[in-house]
Write a protein that holds these residues in place. Structure first.
Motif, mmCIF file in Angstrom:
data_model
loop_
_atom_site.group_PDB
_atom_site.id
_atom_site.type_symbol
_atom_site.label_atom_id
_atom_site.label_comp_id
_atom_site.label_asym_id
_atom_site.label_seq_id
_atom_site.Cartn_x
_atom_site.Cartn_y
_atom_site.Cartn_z
ATOM 1 N N VAL A 168 99.248 5.601 32.642
ATOM 2 C CA VAL A 168 100.375 4.783 32.220
ATOM 3 C C VAL A 168 101.478 5.722 31.748
ATOM 4 O O VAL A 168 101.223 6.672 30.998
ATOM 5 N N VAL A 169 102.705 5.447 32.180
ATOM 6 C CA VAL A 169 103.846 6.275 31.800
ATOM 7 C C VAL A 169 104.180 6.054 30.331
ATOM 8 O O VAL A 169 104.381 4.923 29.892
ATOM 9 N N ILE A 170 104.203 7.140 29.571
ATOM 10 C CA ILE A 170 104.687 7.109 28.192
ATOM 11 C C ILE A 170 106.157 7.518 28.197
ATOM 12 O O ILE A 170 107.000 6.845 27.614
ATOM 13 N N ALA A 171 106.460 8.625 28.856
ATOM 14 C CA ALA A 171 107.835 9.105 29.001
ATOM 15 C C ALA A 171 107.925 9.877 30.306
ATOM 16 O O ALA A 171 107.227 10.868 30.479
ATOM 17 N N PRO A 201 108.769 3.174 30.813
ATOM 18 C CA PRO A 201 107.532 3.291 30.021
ATOM 19 C C PRO A 201 106.648 2.067 30.283
ATOM 20 O O PRO A 201 107.131 0.946 30.385
ATOM 21 N N GLY A 202 105.359 2.314 30.457
ATOM 22 C CA GLY A 202 104.422 1.245 30.756
ATOM 23 C C GLY A 202 104.096 1.116 32.236
ATOM 24 O O GLY A 202 103.174 0.394 32.600
ATOM 25 N N GLU A 233 105.095 12.525 30.157
ATOM 26 C CA GLU A 233 103.818 12.250 29.489
ATOM 27 C C GLU A 233 103.191 10.965 30.015
ATOM 28 O O GLU A 233 103.870 9.951 30.189
ATOM 29 N N PHE A 234 101.894 11.050 30.295
ATOM 30 C CA PHE A 234 101.111 9.912 30.758
ATOM 31 C C PHE A 234 99.933 9.703 29.819
ATOM 32 O O PHE A 234 99.486 10.632 29.159
ATOM 33 N N GLU A 235 99.402 8.468 29.799
ATOM 34 C CA GLU A 235 98.161 8.180 29.071
ATOM 35 C C GLU A 235 97.135 7.704 30.087
ATOM 36 O O GLU A 235 97.421 6.843 30.916
ATOM 37 N N TYR A 236 95.919 8.280 30.007
ATOM 38 C CA TYR A 236 94.842 7.890 30.903
ATOM 39 C C TYR A 236 94.144 6.665 30.336
ATOM 40 O O TYR A 236 93.813 6.600 29.152
ATOM 41 N N ARG A 237 93.908 5.673 31.195
ATOM 42 C CA ARG A 237 93.212 4.442 30.788
ATOM 43 C C ARG A 237 92.186 4.051 31.827
ATOM 44 O O ARG A 237 92.295 4.384 32.999
#
Length: 154
Positions: A63-66, A72-73, A149-153
Motif C-alpha cells: 500500500v502506498v504511504i508516500a 496514498p492508499g 514508502e510502501f507498507e506490506y499487507r
C-alpha cells in the motif's frame, strides 16, 4: 615518427568503439532476458500449481504511504511476486529519482514473502534498515526506496 603515433591512436579509438558497442549489446540482451520472465495468472491455474500465498488464502499487497504519481492508499497486488523499479518491465513503477530501473523484488518462498534489493545504486530500506540480503516480510513492514514508502499487507 608522426605516422606510427597516428596509427596507434586510430587503433586505440577503434578498440574503444568496439568495446563500447559490445557493452551496449550485452546490457541490451540482459535487459531483454529479464523481461521474458513468466508471470502467474491466478485465473488460469489450478490450486495445486498456484503460489503458496493463494493456497493459504493470503492476498499479499503493498500500500502506498508516500509516492510520487500515486495517491496514498493505492494498492499493488503481489500475488506471484513483483519487481519494483523506475521503468518497465517492473510491475510496480516507482517514480523516484533515487530508484533504479530494476530496484527490488518481492517473491514467495514457501509460505512467506521476501524482499530483495536487486543491486540498486541507492539501496532498499526495510523498517529503517538497509537490505543486505533477502528479508522475510511481515504485515505492517515499511519498504522505502528513496522518498517513496510502501507498507506490506496480507
Amino acid at each position: 615518427m608522426d605516422e606510427p603515433i597516428a596509427i596507434a591512436l586510430k587503433f586505440t579509438v577503434l578498440a574503444l568503439i568496439y568495446l563500447f558497442v559490445l557493452w551496449v549489446a550485452r546490457s541490451s540482451l540482459r535487459d531483454l532476458a529479464g523481461s521474458r520472465s513468466a508471470t502467474f495468472d491466478p485465473m488460469l491455474a489450478d490450486e495445486e500449481h498456484a503460489p503458496i500465498d493463494l493456497r493459504r488464502g493470503v492476498r499479499p499487497r503493498i500500500v502506498v504511504i508516500a509516492a510520487q504519481g500515486y495517491e496514498p492508499g493505492s494498492e499493488f497486488d503481489l500475488t506471484g511476486g513483483a519487481t519494483l523499479g523506475r521503468t518497465q518491465p517492473s510491475e510496480v513503477i516507482v517514480e523516484d529519482p533515487f530508484a533504479s530501473s530494476r530496484h527490488a523484488r518481492i517473491f514467495a518462498r514457501g509460505p512467506s514473502n521476501f524482499i530483495e534489493d536487486l543491486g540498486s545504486t541507492n539501496g532498499t530500506v526495510l523498517n529503517g534498515s538497509a537490505l543486505k540480503a533477502p528479508q522475510q516480510l511481515a504485515a505492517g513492514d515499511r519498504i522505502t526506496i528513496g522518498d517513496t514508502e510502501f507498507e506490506y499487507r496480507e
